[in-house]
Write an enzyme that holds these catalytic residues in place. Structure first.
Site, PDB file in Angstrom:
ATOM      1  N   CYS A 127      13.712  -7.387  -0.794  1.00 49.26           N
ATOM      2  CA  CYS A 127      12.636  -7.194   0.187  1.00 49.26           C
ATOM      3  C   CYS A 127      11.284  -7.734  -0.293  1.00 49.26           C
ATOM      4  O   CYS A 127      10.552  -8.375   0.467  1.00 49.26           O
ATOM      5  CB  CYS A 127      12.508  -5.713   0.552  1.00 49.26           C
ATOM      6  N   HIS A 139       5.837  -2.833   2.245  1.00 52.28           N
ATOM      7  CA  HIS A 139       5.392  -3.209   0.897  1.00 52.28           C
ATOM      8  C   HIS A 139       4.097  -4.031   0.979  1.00 52.28           C
ATOM      9  O   HIS A 139       3.943  -4.885   1.866  1.00 52.28           O
ATOM     10  CB  HIS A 139       6.425  -4.107   0.215  1.00 52.28           C
TER      11      HIS A 139
END
Ligand code: A2P
Length: 337
Positions: free
Chosen positions: A130, A238
């Site tokens: 990710c 994130h």
């Protein structure tokens, strides 16, 4: 038009459930879906596409009935065991785990960056980590124009990336419950410079994934990259500080335009009105948000970026489904080799 059959493996997990949501939104020409998980949640009913689906236990025979595609989000061990079985039965697997990412025969794909690699699959296509996915969009845009020389990653990663147990640790901490399911220390009120296991060189596996996957996706095996990956008490999305050094000089306004024009990137950058990407604004989106774009005056040709994306959508589920979408669009034009 052909109608396809798709398996979602790990359908009850954090990524799997989001994959179901993204599939509902996209409404691809898929006529049959089958949802798999472990024996623990076999029999669980999930509402999907306006119907009730019963989750099935994944077994060695699950792919005998024939599938066109499978999205695997059930951890590395499950992928290692079952993805080759699925592929051997003619199913193309898009795998969210790290099991095959660095395998030279497995394409590692971010559709906006290296879609041409999809054709080189032998039945398994890997979805990158990710934190790598969101980083390589701006890096590819800038590498094409200025040639990247060195990258320094510092990440601020949400607990959803650690699955349901990660989310539970943050939630328990917030409620004052002194119990840890995932992390070695409380994530609530802490930043933990430790994602995945430590490796022999002192880096964590997450850091090495970012380094190796960036090199593979950008096709720059010798690129100088370093990374520090940190888990922060944020539920989802994130954030990353990315420092990039180029071979060639740049004009900052042109560099910003280059980022703006790249598919999948949204630039949010206006210090005067306090505009920059933040995690809560990225949640639920598939684009990568870039801001705080400023010249690094400590080197000759350097820039600093702040890059935020929904790690469960673009960092996992949506990226995998974009790959399936590309496969559908390519159907008939190639056959896996
Ligand atoms: P289950 O619900 O049966 O445990 P998360 O990353 O959110 O923890 O989710 C992991 C996902 O992977 C879940 O859907 C989980 O199913 C699934 N899973 C874990 N182990 C296996 C396995 N051996 N076979 C199939 N699915 C698995």
């Amino acid at each position: 038009m052909k109608n396809y059959k798709l398996a979602v493996v790990g359908a009850t997990g954090v990524v799997g459930r989001t994959a179901l949501k993204v599939l509902e939104e996209k409404n691809l020409p898929i006529s049959e879906y089958v949802l798999f998980a472990s024996s623990r949640s076999a029999g669980t009913k999930l509402n999907f596409m306006g119907k009730e689906y019963v989750v099935r236990e994944l077994t060695e025979n699950s792919f005998d009935e024939g599938f066109d595609f499978a999205i695997f989000s059930a951890g590395g061990d499950t992928s290692k065991k079952f993805a080759p079985i699925a592929a051997s039965k003619g199913c193309i697997v898009v795998d969210n785990s790290s099991a095959f990412r660095m395998d030279k025969d497995v394409p590692l794909v971010v559709p906006e960056v290296n879609p041409e690699e999809i054709e080189n699959n032998h039945g398994i296509i890997a979805n990158p980590n990710c934190s790598t996915i969101q980083a390589v969009l701006p890096l590819k845009a800038l590498d094409d124009k200025y040639t990247i020389k060195r990258v320094i990653y510092s990440t601020y990663q949400a607990v959803s990336g650690a699955g349901q147990k990660g989310l539970t640790d943050l939630e328990n901490g917030r409620k004052g419950i002194d119990k840890l399911e995932k992390f070695p220390y409380p994530i609530y009120n802490n930043c933990l410079p430790h994602i995945d296991v430590f490796t022999e060189n002192g880096y964590t596996k997450e850091e090495m994934k970012m380094i190796n996957e960036t090199r593979k996706i950008l096709k720059k095996p010798d690129l100088r990259v370093t990374a520090t990956t940190v888990r922060v008490p944020v539920e989802n999305s994130h954030s990353e500080s990315i420092n990039v050094e180029f071979e060639n000089p740049f004009v900052l306004s042109e560099l910003v335009e280059t980022l703006k024009n790249f598919e999948g990137i949204i630039v949010q950058d206006n210090p005067d009105s306090e505009v920059y990407p933040i995690a809560t604004n990225a949640n639920g989106h598939d684009e990568v948000f870039v801001g705080r774009i400023r010249r690094d005056f400590s080197v000759e040709n350097g820039v600093n970026l702040w890059v935020v994306a929904d790690n469960i959508r673009k960092g996992a589920a949506s990226n995998a489904i974009q790959i399936v979408e590309k496969l559908i669009n390519m159907d008939g034009l190639y056959s896996p080799i």
